[in-house]
Write an enzyme that holds these catalytic residues in place. Structure first.
Site, PDB file in Angstrom:
ATOM      1  N   LYS A  54       0.837  -1.203   0.000  1.00 53.50           N
ATOM      2  CA  LYS A  54       0.000   0.000   0.000  1.00 53.50           C
ATOM      3  C   LYS A  54       0.871   1.252   0.000  1.00 53.50           C
ATOM      4  O   LYS A  54       0.609   2.212  -0.730  1.00 53.50           O
ATOM      5  CB  LYS A  54      -0.910   0.010   1.244  1.00 53.50           C
ATOM      6  CG  LYS A  54      -2.081  -0.938   1.101  1.00 53.50           C
ATOM      7  CD  LYS A  54      -2.758  -1.225   2.437  1.00 53.50           C
ATOM      8  CE  LYS A  54      -3.707  -2.402   2.239  1.00 53.50           C
ATOM      9  NZ  LYS A  54      -4.181  -3.000   3.468  1.00 53.50           N
ATOM     10  N   GLN A  98      -5.429  -2.196   9.315  1.00 56.40           N
ATOM     11  CA  GLN A  98      -5.132  -3.490   8.701  1.00 56.40           C
ATOM     12  C   GLN A  98      -5.711  -4.632   9.547  1.00 56.40           C
ATOM     13  O   GLN A  98      -5.531  -4.668  10.766  1.00 56.40           O
ATOM     14  CB  GLN A  98      -3.606  -3.638   8.554  1.00 56.40           C
ATOM     15  CG  GLN A  98      -3.164  -4.892   7.835  1.00 56.40           C
ATOM     16  CD  GLN A  98      -3.599  -4.936   6.372  1.00 56.40           C
ATOM     17  OE1 GLN A  98      -3.701  -3.910   5.701  1.00 56.40           O
ATOM     18  NE2 GLN A  98      -3.873  -6.130   5.878  1.00 56.40           N
ATOM     19  N   ASP A 121     -11.772   1.563   3.008  1.00 51.89           N
ATOM     20  CA  ASP A 121     -11.940   0.109   2.842  1.00 51.89           C
ATOM     21  C   ASP A 121     -13.405  -0.233   2.533  1.00 51.89           C
ATOM     22  O   ASP A 121     -13.712  -1.329   2.081  1.00 51.89           O
ATOM     23  CB  ASP A 121     -11.582  -0.602   4.162  1.00 51.89           C
ATOM     24  CG  ASP A 121     -10.267  -1.354   4.102  1.00 51.89           C
ATOM     25  OD1 ASP A 121      -9.863  -1.744   2.998  1.00 51.89           O
ATOM     26  OD2 ASP A 121      -9.666  -1.552   5.175  1.00 51.89           O
TER      27      ASP A 121
END
Ligand code: GUN
Length: 293
Positions: A54, A98, A121
């Protein structure tokens, strides 16, 4: 029929170059640099590798990125405090925590704490609900990557019968909601098969498009699909391979070698859906910044 191999690396590179242009324009015209705050708790090797990917993609596109690393022993309260700090920091248009999180932390509570407008997300129930009613602010990254692969490879799902294998909250369920919408790149008839389905093959054989998100290696075989099918393989499974230095290789959820002789198009593993997920996260971060600009 030998299938066209859908090159996820190429599609991802095309989208990243479009995003890079958008970011350059945002900086020049609005003085705005999109920002992504990533929180990584613990030392899970897969998570470290995702987070590194990322950061690299952000750098390539021109997105400001900061990764906050916290120890495995972090309490829920400590993590929630960091999320709140990022919620209130205008430098960050997107926040990503995460997953998975250590067991002392309630994942749902943390995802709920992320401000919906920064939820790149698309895991917050508010954003999931908006997507379901056809008014999305964001699309979840892996499903959005699947949709882009279909559309950009000339396999628009409109009017097609799509069979999704798997009903996870991250892939199967949101894809079902996305592809059935009366919208561009969607408008499909969608069937979802899962562990409760009595005869999965019965449905698979009727599919124009199969999306495999089962989480088990090569379980979808050539005799389970029809000639000319389009196959998108979301699976990433490690299988032992003595010829590799690592001792394993990556395979998808479908029997690629056999199905590619029967399908009209298919994604490989690796190099199919994988490169798309991070790219769609980049897209959501740019979208988040544009909303502020
Ligand atoms: N862990 C594995 N994939 C993902 C993802 O797409 N988002 C987050 N937040 N965690 C993950």
């Amino acid at each position: 029929m030998a299938a066209t191999i859908i090159d996820g690396n190429q599609v991802a590179a095309d989208i990243r170059s479009e995003l890079k242009e958008k970011v350059t324009k945002l900086k020049a015209e609005k003085g705005l640099t999109p920002g992504l705050g990533v929180i990584l708790v613990g030392e899970n090797p897969a998570s470290i590798s995702y987070v590194t990917g990322k950061a690299k993609a952000c750098e390539e596109i021109g997105i400001h990125e900061e990764t906050i690393r916290m120890p495995d022993t972090t309490s829920e309260t400590e993590l929630l405090q960091i999320v709140e700090k990022l919620n209130n920091d205008p430098k960050f248009h997107g926040i990503l925590v995460q997953l998975p999180l250590p067991k002392q932390i309630d994942e749902k509570k943390v995802l709920l704490a992320i401000r919906p407008e920064k939820d790149v997300d698309c895991f917050h129930p508010y954003n999931v609900g908006k997507m379901l009613i056809g008014e999305p602010d964001y699309l979840p990254c892996t499903p959005a990557g699947v949709q882009q692969l279909l559309v950009r490879s000339g396999n628009d799902p409109s009017g097609k019968h799509v069979v999704i294998c798997g009903r996870s909250n991250i892939v199967g369920k949101p894809l079902m909601a996305m592809l059935m919408q009366k919208a561009k790149g969607a408008n499909a008839t969608v069937t979802v098969v899962h562990t409760g389905t009595k005869d999965m093959t019965y449905y698979l054989r009727q599919a124009d498009i199969v999306i495999a998100a089962v989480g088990a290696p090569q379980v979808i075989k050539a005799d389970m699909v029809k000639d000319g099918v389009v196959v998108i393989d979301v699976g990433v499974n490690r299988v032992p391979d003595a010829t590799k230095k690592s001792g394993f290789r990556l395979v998808g959820d479908v029997d690629f070698d056999a199905i590619k002789e029967k399908a009209s198009a298919i994604t490989p593993v690796p190099g199919g859906v994988g490169p798309m997920t991070i790219t769609m996260l980049m897209m959501n971060t740019v979208t988040a910044a544009e909303k502020k600009g």
